[in-house]
Design an enzyme around this catalytic site. Structure first.
Site, PDB file in Angstrom:
ATOM      1  N   ARG A   1      -9.352   1.526   9.190  1.00 51.61           N
ATOM      2  CA  ARG A   1      -8.989  -0.071   9.337  1.00 51.61           C
ATOM      3  C   ARG A   1      -9.916  -0.780  10.142  1.00 51.61           C
ATOM      4  O   ARG A   1      -9.760  -1.952  10.371  1.00 51.61           O
ATOM      5  CB  ARG A   1      -7.656   0.177  10.341  1.00 51.61           C
ATOM      6  CG  ARG A   1      -6.669  -0.532   9.567  1.00 51.61           C
ATOM      7  CD  ARG A   1      -5.552  -0.403  10.378  1.00 51.61           C
ATOM      8  NE  ARG A   1      -4.369  -1.006  10.191  1.00 51.61           N
ATOM      9  CZ  ARG A   1      -3.301  -0.488   9.367  1.00 51.61           C
ATOM     10  NH1 ARG A   1      -3.231   0.384   8.984  1.00 51.61           N
ATOM     11  NH2 ARG A   1      -2.124  -1.238   9.266  1.00 51.61           N
TER      12      ARG A   1
ATOM     13  N   ARG B   1      11.231  -5.881   4.463  1.00 55.77           N
ATOM     14  CA  ARG B   1      10.995  -4.740   4.594  1.00 55.77           C
ATOM     15  C   ARG B   1      12.094  -3.884   5.378  1.00 55.77           C
ATOM     16  O   ARG B   1      12.423  -4.169   6.594  1.00 55.77           O
ATOM     17  CB  ARG B   1       9.828  -4.457   5.053  1.00 55.77           C
ATOM     18  CG  ARG B   1       9.284  -2.751   5.279  1.00 55.77           C
ATOM     19  CD  ARG B   1       7.743  -2.525   5.286  1.00 55.77           C
ATOM     20  NE  ARG B   1       7.152  -3.146   6.232  1.00 55.77           N
ATOM     21  CZ  ARG B   1       5.787  -3.030   6.025  1.00 55.77           C
ATOM     22  NH1 ARG B   1       4.967  -2.061   5.359  1.00 55.77           N
ATOM     23  NH2 ARG B   1       5.153  -3.936   7.059  1.00 55.77           N
TER      24      ARG B   1
ATOM     25  N   ARG C   1      -0.722  -9.035  13.538  1.00 59.79           N
ATOM     26  CA  ARG C   1      -1.488  -7.859  12.472  1.00 59.79           C
ATOM     27  C   ARG C   1      -2.367  -8.394  11.491  1.00 59.79           C
ATOM     28  O   ARG C   1      -3.305  -8.083  11.003  1.00 59.79           O
ATOM     29  CB  ARG C   1      -0.226  -7.010  12.044  1.00 59.79           C
ATOM     30  CG  ARG C   1       0.277  -6.289  13.020  1.00 59.79           C
ATOM     31  CD  ARG C   1       1.740  -5.828  12.786  1.00 59.79           C
ATOM     32  NE  ARG C   1       1.511  -4.889  11.433  1.00 59.79           N
ATOM     33  CZ  ARG C   1       2.650  -4.710  10.498  1.00 59.79           C
ATOM     34  NH1 ARG C   1       3.725  -5.575  10.922  1.00 59.79           N
ATOM     35  NH2 ARG C   1       2.656  -4.159   9.638  1.00 59.79           N
TER      36      ARG C   1
ATOM     37  N   LYS D   1       0.886  -1.479  -0.127  1.00 59.79           N
ATOM     38  CA  LYS D   1       0.190  -0.098  -0.144  1.00 59.79           C
ATOM     39  C   LYS D   1       0.769   1.081  -0.053  1.00 59.79           C
ATOM     40  O   LYS D   1       0.734   2.103  -0.730  1.00 59.79           O
ATOM     41  CB  LYS D   1      -0.805   0.095   1.189  1.00 59.79           C
ATOM     42  CG  LYS D   1      -1.757  -0.993   1.262  1.00 59.79           C
ATOM     43  CD  LYS D   1      -2.967  -1.028   2.520  1.00 59.79           C
ATOM     44  CE  LYS D   1      -2.169  -1.105   3.729  1.00 59.79           C
ATOM     45  NZ  LYS D   1      -1.659  -2.357   4.055  1.00 59.79           N
TER      46      LYS D   1
ATOM     47  N   ARG E   1      11.173  -2.528  11.051  1.00 57.57           N
ATOM     48  CA  ARG E   1      10.289  -1.929  12.031  1.00 57.57           C
ATOM     49  C   ARG E   1       9.781  -2.939  12.955  1.00 57.57           C
ATOM     50  O   ARG E   1      10.056  -4.372  12.801  1.00 57.57           O
ATOM     51  CB  ARG E   1       8.930  -1.791  11.222  1.00 57.57           C
ATOM     52  CG  ARG E   1       8.651  -0.545  10.641  1.00 57.57           C
ATOM     53  CD  ARG E   1       7.220  -0.466   9.740  1.00 57.57           C
ATOM     54  NE  ARG E   1       6.253  -1.197  10.283  1.00 57.57           N
ATOM     55  CZ  ARG E   1       4.890  -1.016   9.527  1.00 57.57           C
ATOM     56  NH1 ARG E   1       4.973  -0.469   8.234  1.00 57.57           N
ATOM     57  NH2 ARG E   1       3.760  -1.412   9.948  1.00 57.57           N
TER      58      ARG E   1
END
Ligand code: ADP
Ligand code: AMP
Length: 220
Positions: A88, A127, A172, A13, A161
């Site tokens: 969300r 990531r 998540r 995203k 992260r």
């Protein structure tokens, strides 16, 4: 143009939002990036948000909606915006509808990025994001920076992260399925959802997204 991007964590995203926002000349508004900026600045909001984010949970609606509203009311968002990571859950979607209705405006499209779960897990595992600005996103394998460990955009340090650890990612994904996915049906009820496959090269996904938005009558 007013667009909402949805998809599981790691779907791409943020990566797509940066490119689409530039093409469409609208600001990219990511509630995750706004929370991370607050954490860096050690604000009260950042301290509160961090405890929820580290556990893989959603930050409470009240503070999230207030923060998103404040950002959407900035002058640069007057002509439109691309929301990434907000809403969300259904109550955030209802709050957004209420806010837009009160301004006499509405969403043009909800772009749903479809990616198989095993790919999402790979994307998250590799990531790396920039200390200076968490919208500068890289990947160990798929998008390597020119210089190891440094951001191509600003030279900032790249790091993983805290909430990209394996356990938190599992949580998540569960939160995504139980709380966020229902907004897709909510927006389907309004005829706004455009689903595109988000597999393949970043450029191909951007092209697919722009074509899909154009088909929706958006001025992409
Ligand atoms: P999200 O904002 O949905 O959580 P990101 O945009 O941060 O997802 O992307 C997650 C990771 O996957 C990042 O490391 C990014 O560089 C990488 N990525 C994004 N799009 C693709 C793609 N099409 N192919 C391979 N890797 C991708
Ligand atoms: P993201 O950068 O979109 O992956 O978001 C990282 C984390 O920030 C999420 O796991 C949540 O803890 C928090 N967050 C971001 N956006 C929202 C939102 N709209 N509502 C609640 N929490 C959010």
């Amino acid at each position: 143009m007013r667009i909402v991007l949805v998809g599981p964590p790691g779907a791409g995203k943020g990566t797509q939002a940066t490119r689409l926002a530039e093409k469409l000349r609208i600001p990219h508004i990511s509630t995750g990036d706004l929370f991370r900026a607050n954490i860096s600045r050690q604000t009260e909001l950042g301290k509160l948000a961090k405890s929820y984010m580290d556990a893989g949970n959603l930050v409470p609606d009240e503070v999230t909606i207030a923060m998103a509203k404040d950002r959407m009311e900035q002058p640069d968002a007057e002509g439109g915006f691309l929301l990434d990571g907000f809403p969300r859950n259904v109550s955030q979607a209802e709050a957004l509808d209420e806010l837009l209705r009160s301004e006499g405006i509405s969403l043009d499209a909800v772009l749903d990025l479809e990616v198989p779960e095993e790919e999402v897990v790979k994307r998250i595992a590799g990531r790396r994001i920039c200390r200076n600005d968490s919208s500068h996103v890289f990947h160990d394998e798929y998008r390597r920076p020119q210089q190891e460990g440094a951001c191509d955009v600003c030279g900032g340090e790249l790091y993983q992260r805290d909430d990209d650890s394996e356990d938190t990612v599992r949580k998540r994904l569960e939160v995504y399925h139980t709380q966020t996915e229902p907004i897709i049906d909510y927006y389907k009820g309004q005829g706004l959802v455009v689903t595109i496959p988000a597999m393949g090269a970043v450029d191909d996904v951007t092209r697919r997204a722009l074509e899909a938005l154009k088909r929706e009558g958006a001025d992409a």
